[in-house]
Design a protein around this motif. Structure first.
Motif, PDB file in Angstrom:
ATOM      1  N   VAL A   7       0.840  -1.192   0.000  1.00 14.01           N
ATOM      2  CA  VAL A   7       0.000   0.000   0.000  1.00 14.01           C
ATOM      3  C   VAL A   7       0.879   1.247   0.000  1.00 14.01           C
ATOM      4  N   SER A   8       0.569   2.169  -0.936  1.00 16.41           N
ATOM      5  CA  SER A   8       1.322   3.417  -1.006  1.00 16.41           C
ATOM      6  C   SER A   8       0.469   4.627  -0.620  1.00 16.41           C
ATOM      7  N   ASP A   9      -0.843   4.512  -0.754  1.00 13.26           N
ATOM      8  CA  ASP A   9      -1.738   5.612  -0.395  1.00 13.26           C
ATOM      9  C   ASP A   9      -3.147   5.045  -0.285  1.00 13.26           C
ATOM     10  N   LEU A  10      -4.015   5.714   0.463  1.00 11.41           N
ATOM     11  CA  LEU A  10      -5.372   5.234   0.632  1.00 11.41           C
ATOM     12  C   LEU A  10      -6.270   6.327   1.177  1.00 11.41           C
ATOM     13  N   GLY A  11      -7.567   6.109   1.072  1.00 13.90           N
ATOM     14  CA  GLY A  11      -8.537   7.059   1.588  1.00 13.90           C
ATOM     15  C   GLY A  11      -9.878   6.380   1.750  1.00 13.90           C
ATOM     16  N   ALA A  12     -10.779   7.012   2.541  1.00 17.50           N
ATOM     17  CA  ALA A  12     -12.085   6.417   2.803  1.00 17.50           C
ATOM     18  C   ALA A  12     -13.138   7.486   3.014  1.00 17.50           C
ATOM     19  N   ASP A  13     -14.384   7.101   2.773  1.00 19.95           N
ATOM     20  CA  ASP A  13     -15.551   7.929   3.057  1.00 19.95           C
ATOM     21  C   ASP A  13     -16.246   7.294   4.252  1.00 19.95           C
ATOM     22  N   PRO A  14     -16.051   7.839   5.464  1.00 19.70           N
ATOM     23  CA  PRO A  14     -16.613   7.202   6.658  1.00 19.70           C
ATOM     24  C   PRO A  14     -18.136   7.171   6.692  1.00 19.70           C
ATOM     25  N   ALA A  15     -18.805   7.933   5.841  1.00 22.71           N
ATOM     26  CA  ALA A  15     -20.269   7.953   5.842  1.00 22.71           C
ATOM     27  C   ALA A  15     -20.880   6.888   4.932  1.00 22.71           C
ATOM     28  N   ALA A  16     -20.091   6.314   4.033  1.00 20.14           N
ATOM     29  CA  ALA A  16     -20.616   5.355   3.054  1.00 20.14           C
ATOM     30  C   ALA A  16     -20.693   3.953   3.640  1.00 20.14           C
ATOM     31  N   GLY A  17     -21.684   3.180   3.204  1.00 22.41           N
ATOM     32  CA  GLY A  17     -21.836   1.788   3.620  1.00 22.41           C
ATOM     33  C   GLY A  17     -21.392   0.854   2.509  1.00 22.41           C
ATOM     34  N   PRO A  18     -20.891  -0.344   2.853  1.00 21.23           N
ATOM     35  CA  PRO A  18     -20.334  -1.259   1.854  1.00 21.23           C
ATOM     36  C   PRO A  18     -21.383  -2.117   1.149  1.00 21.23           C
ATOM     37  N   LEU A  19     -21.008  -2.576  -0.022  1.00 22.86           N
ATOM     38  CA  LEU A  19     -21.763  -3.582  -0.756  1.00 22.86           C
ATOM     39  C   LEU A  19     -21.252  -4.942  -0.292  1.00 22.86           C
ATOM     40  N   LEU A  20     -22.160  -5.842   0.060  1.00 28.31           N
ATOM     41  CA  LEU A  20     -21.777  -7.163   0.544  1.00 28.31           C
ATOM     42  C   LEU A  20     -22.291  -8.241  -0.390  1.00 28.31           C
ATOM     43  N   PHE A  21     -21.637  -9.409  -0.355  1.00 27.89           N
ATOM     44  CA  PHE A  21     -22.038 -10.561  -1.160  1.00 27.89           C
ATOM     45  C   PHE A  21     -22.219 -11.743  -0.227  1.00 27.89           C
ATOM     46  N   PHE A  22     -23.399 -12.376  -0.287  1.00 28.54           N
ATOM     47  CA  PHE A  22     -23.718 -13.500   0.597  1.00 28.54           C
ATOM     48  C   PHE A  22     -24.715 -14.405  -0.120  1.00 28.54           C
ATOM     49  N   ARG A  23     -24.390 -15.693  -0.207  1.00 24.18           N
ATOM     50  CA  ARG A  23     -25.247 -16.684  -0.875  1.00 24.18           C
ATOM     51  C   ARG A  23     -25.613 -16.251  -2.293  1.00 24.18           C
ATOM     52  N   SER A  24     -24.585 -15.776  -3.016  1.00 25.54           N
ATOM     53  CA  SER A  24     -24.706 -15.404  -4.424  1.00 25.54           C
ATOM     54  C   SER A  24     -25.630 -14.211  -4.676  1.00 25.54           C
ATOM     55  N   ARG A  25     -25.827 -13.374  -3.668  1.00 21.74           N
ATOM     56  CA  ARG A  25     -26.670 -12.181  -3.823  1.00 21.74           C
ATOM     57  C   ARG A  25     -26.005 -10.980  -3.158  1.00 21.74           C
ATOM     58  N   TYR A  26     -26.359  -9.787  -3.644  1.00 23.94           N
ATOM     59  CA  TYR A  26     -25.873  -8.552  -3.052  1.00 23.94           C
ATOM     60  C   TYR A  26     -26.701  -8.195  -1.824  1.00 23.94           C
ATOM     61  N   HIS A  27     -26.032  -7.611  -0.832  1.00 24.87           N
ATOM     62  CA  HIS A  27     -26.688  -7.183   0.396  1.00 24.87           C
ATOM     63  C   HIS A  27     -26.075  -5.877   0.871  1.00 24.87           C
ATOM     64  N   HIS A  28     -26.778  -5.200   1.777  1.00 29.61           N
ATOM     65  CA  HIS A  28     -26.294  -3.967   2.401  1.00 29.61           C
ATOM     66  C   HIS A  28     -26.400  -4.136   3.897  1.00 29.61           C
ATOM     67  N   LEU A  29     -25.570  -3.437   4.640  1.00 27.40           N
ATOM     68  CA  LEU A  29     -25.680  -3.433   6.089  1.00 27.40           C
ATOM     69  C   LEU A  29     -26.899  -2.611   6.487  1.00 27.40           C
ATOM     70  N   ALA A  30     -27.605  -3.067   7.508  1.00 27.21           N
ATOM     71  CA  ALA A  30     -28.718  -2.285   8.034  1.00 27.21           C
ATOM     72  C   ALA A  30     -28.162  -1.084   8.783  1.00 27.21           C
ATOM     73  N   ALA A  31     -28.820   0.041   8.656  1.00 26.00           N
ATOM     74  CA  ALA A  31     -28.378   1.236   9.381  1.00 26.00           C
ATOM     75  C   ALA A  31     -28.426   0.962  10.877  1.00 26.00           C
ATOM     76  N   GLY A  32     -27.376   1.356  11.583  1.00 21.44           N
ATOM     77  CA  GLY A  32     -27.303   1.009  12.995  1.00 21.44           C
ATOM     78  C   GLY A  32     -27.285   2.120  13.921  1.00 21.44           C
TER      79      GLY A  32
END
Length: 159
Positions: free
Chosen positions: A134-159
């Motif tokens: 790794v030489s450089d990196l950045g993130a958007d702390p407000a964004a939620g990730p795209l997840l993959f589970f049982r061959s389908r896309y999912h999102h995290l529930a807002a917490g």
């Protein structure tokens, strides 16, 4: 009985994030692929890894330049993921991005991005293990990730 179908089905019960590995071909054109096999490897030195299939037509272009960008895809980027998951064609026609530290595409709207140089590549069955420094990196702390589970896309529930 252990078959590749049973193996894939059972391992599909392990949820994973999805990243887009992007780079530039030798001619400067952007290239990319969707990958769910990504992990951090080491803090010191900072290393990450992803596992492209040996049949990937994108990885050889990335390997020739020696740099890549990991883009952690955000909830709502399923279409972007599908566009990068197919072989051939210009995958970047409708994608919005800007050049990262090595000129590799940083996808707009991604949760995080990680600019890397290829440290080493290991053979692993029908895949390769690509370790990047790794030489450089950045993130958007407000964004939620795209997840993959049982061959389908999912999102995290807002917490």
């Amino acid at each position: 009985m252990l078959t590749s179908e049973v193996f894939r089905s059972v391992l599909g019960h392990f949820p994973s994030g999805i990243v887009a590995i992007t780079g530039r071909a030798v001619n400067g054109e952007p290239v990319g692929m969707a990958v769910s096999s990504f992990t951090s490897v080491s803090l010191d030195p900072p290393l990450v890894a992803f596992l492209p299939g040996k049949t990937s037509s994108t990885f050889p272009a990335i390997a020739r330049r020696g740099t890549f960008c990991v883009n952690v895809l955000a909830a709502g980027q399923e279409d972007l993921c599908r566009a990068l998951a197919v072989s051939g064609g210009d995958k970047f026609t409708d994608l919005s991005w800007h050049p990262g530290p090595h000129g590799d595409p940083v996808l707009d709207g991604a949760v995080a991005w990680i600019g890397c140089t290829i440290e080493t590549v290991h053979d692993a069955g029908d895949h390769r293990i690509v370790v990047g420094r790794v030489s450089d990196l950045g993130a958007d702390p407000a964004a939620g990730p795209l997840l993959f589970f049982r061959s389908r896309y999912h999102h995290l529930a807002a917490g």
